[in-house]
Enzyme design. Structure first.
Site, PDB file in Angstrom:
ATOM      1  CG  HIS A 141      65.384  16.421  71.139  1.00  0.00           C
ATOM      2  ND1 HIS A 141      65.326  17.780  70.915  1.00  0.00           N
ATOM      3  CD2 HIS A 141      65.550  16.279  72.473  1.00  0.00           C
ATOM      4  CE1 HIS A 141      65.458  18.425  72.068  1.00  0.00           C
ATOM      5  NE2 HIS A 141      65.596  17.534  73.028  1.00  0.00           N
ATOM      6  CG  ASP A 218      70.273  14.611  67.494  1.00  0.00           C
ATOM      7  OD1 ASP A 218      71.231  14.641  68.286  1.00  0.00           O
ATOM      8  OD2 ASP A 218      69.113  14.947  67.818  1.00  0.00           O
ATOM      9  CD  GLN A 221      70.315  11.944  75.112  1.00  0.00           C
ATOM     10  OE1 GLN A 221      70.997  11.322  75.921  1.00  0.00           O
ATOM     11  NE2 GLN A 221      69.720  13.087  75.416  1.00  0.00           N
ATOM     12  CE  LYS A 244      71.172  16.723  75.386  1.00  0.00           C
ATOM     13  NZ  LYS A 244      70.179  16.839  76.454  1.00  0.00           N
ATOM     14  CB  CYS A 382      62.431  17.834  73.772  1.00  0.00           C
ATOM     15  SG  CYS A 382      62.687  19.089  75.012  1.00  0.00           S
TER      16      CYS A 382
END
Ligand SMILES: Cc1ncc(COP(=O)(O)O)c(C=O)c1O
Length: 424
Positions: A141, A218, A221, A244, A382
Site C-alpha cells: 500500500h 503492515d 488487512q 478496518k 492506494c
C-alpha cells in the site's frame, strides 16, 4: 526459500473449532446493514477500505462522551480517572489481541499510516545512513512505500523492492537474494489490500533477521481476518488501524519490541510525552508514552477497545472459514461472467477479490453497482505499483468481512449483469 501452500496463515491461527458461523446474528450487530442506498438494501463489499461498526462500538464511544468525557493521565478527578482507565484498558486489550508480551509494547497511534511514519522517522532517521537499504515488496500500500521513500531521501539509504509473480505472490527466492547485511529495514504487508494475498511473513521475517534487518509488518488487512500472534511471527514492529477491524477511524496500534521502542527517540513533541521540561532540556516520558504527544483520540481508543472486545465474542476460526467460503463463492461467480478477469490469484488469500471487465472502466462499473445499492471500491486502491505490475490502471475490488453472505454476492452478480446490459 520456498512458499508452502499454507505459509501465510501459519503464524496467524490454529484453526481448531468446527462450529458453524451464524452470520445472521453477526449482521444484526451492525445497524448500518439495515440502511437503504438509492432505495435498495445496502450490500457492503468495501470493508478493506473501512469496515462497518457493531452497535457495541458505537455505544462505547457514546458512553464515553455521555458519562466520562475527560482528558487522560492529567487530572485528579473521577471522570479523568475513568477515561484513563478506559484508554489504558484498550492498550492492555490490544496487547492480548496480538499476543504482545506486555502493554508497554503497544503505542496508540492514529492508524497504520501513522505507525509506519513513526517507525520510519524515529527508528529509520536515527539508524540509517547512506548506502543502507530498505526492502519492501511490490504488493505494498502507498502507506508502506512513501514513508520509506521519504526516509531514503533524507538519509541517502536505498529503496529496494521484491517482485511479485503473476499470481500476486512475492517471489521469495528474489526476496531472499535481495537481503544482505546492507538491508537495515524490511517493511511488508501481512495481507495485500489490492489482491488479498497473504504473505508468508514468518519465513520472510526469519530471513530478514538472518541478515540483521529490523522488520515492520503492515497488518492493516490482516487483523480483521486472521488471529495475529506477534511473538510467533517474531516481527520487530506490527502496525494496524482500528477502522478496518470494526473500530472507529483515527486510531490504531503500533506494536514494537520493548528494546526497539526504548532505543527509538520520540517522534513528536508535546504534552504527555515528557517527564520534565525546562528551556534548557526536556526529559522524555517512558515507553510507550514518549510516542504519544498531545491529547489523543480518546473516544476512538475507547471504541477500539470495544471492537477488540467484540471480536473476542466471535469464533474467529469459524468466521475465517465463513469468509473463505464467501470469497470462494464470489470468485467462482465473477469468473463465470463473460469478459471478467480476476487480478491476483495467490494460493493464500483472504477477504479480497479484484477483477476487471473487458471494455468497461472500473469506475463505470462502480457507479452502476452503486445505483443498485452495492458498494465496492474501484481504482488503484492506494497500490499503484500493483496496478503497474499488471499493466492496468484500476480494478473493481470486492472486499469482505465477517458480515458478508452469499446473498451479497448474488446481488453483486445481478448488478454486474446490469453493467453488461448498459455496456453490451
Ligand atoms: C495494507 C494497508 N496498509 C496501510 C493502509 C493505510 O491505513 P490507514 O489509512 O488506516 O492508515 C491501508 C488502508 O487501506 C492498507 O490496506
Amino acid at each position: 526459500m520456498t512458499a508452502g501452500p499454507n505459509t501465510g496463515r501459519n503464524t496467524a491461527m490454529a484453526i481448531t473449532t468446527t462450529a458453524p458461523f451464524d452470520v445472521q446474528t453477526v449482521r444484526a450487530d451492525f445497524p448500518i446493514l439495515r440502511e437503504l442506498v438509492h432505495g435498495k438494501p445496502l450490500v457492503y463489499l468495501d470493508s478493506a477500505n473501512t469496515s462497518q461498526k457493531p452497535a457495541a462500538v458505537l455505544r462505547a464511544m457514546d458512553d464515553y462522551y455521555q458519562h466520562f468525557n475527560a482528558n487522560i493521565h492529567r487530572a485528579t478527578h473521577l471522570l479523568s480517572e475513568r477515561a484513563t482507565q478506559a484508554y489504558e484498558g484498550t492498550r492492555a486489550k490490544a496487547a492480548r489481541f496480538i499476543n504482545a508480551p506486555d502493554a508497554k509494547t503497544i503505542v496508540l497511534t492514529t492508524g497504520t499510516t501513522d505507525g509506519i511514519n513513526l517507525v520510519a522517522q524515529s527508528y529509520g532517521r536515527t539508524m540509517l545512513k547512506a548506502g543502507d537499504e530498505v526492502l519492501l515488496s511490490w504488493l505494498e500500500h502507498h502507506s508502506n512505500i512513501v514513508p520509506w521513500q521519504m526516509l531514503c531521501e533524507q538519509t541517502g539509504a536505498v529503496l529496494r523492492v521484491a517482485p511479485i509473480d503473476d499470481r500476486g505472490e512475492i517471489e521469495l527466492d528474489a526476496y531472499q537474494a535481495m537481503l544482505s547485511p546492507r538491508t537495515k529495514i524490511v517493511a511488508v504487508g501481512h495481507v495485500s489490500n489490492a489482491l488479498g494475498t497473504i504473505n508468508p511473513v514468518r519465513e520472510m521475517i526469519a530471513a530478514a533477521h538472518a541478515v540483521g534487518a529490523v522488520v515492520l509488518i503492515d497488518g492493516a488487512q490482516a487483523v480483521p481476518h486472521l488471529v495475529v500472534d506477534v511473538q510467533a511471527l517474531g516481527c520487530d514492529c506490527y502496525v494496524f488501524s482500528s477502522h478496518k477491524m470494526f473500530g472507529p477511524t483515527g486510531t490504531g496500534i503500533l506494536y514494537g519490541k520493548r528494546e526497539l521502542l526504548e532505543a527509538m527517540p520520540p517522534y513528536r513533541g508535546g504534552g504527555d510525552m515528557i517527564a520534565s521540561v525546562t528551556f534548557e532540556k526536556t526529559a522524555y516520558n517512558v515507553v510507550p508514552y514518549k510516542f504519544e504527544a498531545g491529547t489523543p483520540n480518546i473516544a476512538g481508543v475507547v471504541g477500539l477497545g470495544a471492537a477488540i472486545d467484540y471480536l473476542g465474542t466471535i469464533d474467529r476460526a469459524a468466521a475465517l472459514r465463513h469468509e473463505d467460503d464467501v470469497l470462494a463463492y464470489a470468485t467462482a461467480r465473477v469468473r463465470e461472467i463473460h469478459g471478467t478477469r480476476i487480478v491476483g490469484e495467490a494460493r493464500e488469500k483472504t477477504g479480497v477479490l479484484s477483477f476487471v471487465i473487458d471494455g468497461v472502466h472500473p469506475h463505470d462499473v462502480g457507479t452502476i453497482l452503486d445505483r443498485e445499492g452495492v458498494a465496492v471500491r474501484t481504482g488503484q486502491h492506494c497500490a499503484q505499483p500493483v496496478m503497474d505490475r499488471y499493466g492496468i490502471a484500476a480494478t473493481i475490488r470486492v472486499s469482505l468481512a465477517i458480515y458478508n453472505t452469499h446473498a451479497d454476492i448474488d446481488a453483486l452478480v445481478a448488478s454486474l449483469a446490469r453493467v453488461r446490459e448498459v455496456f453490451g
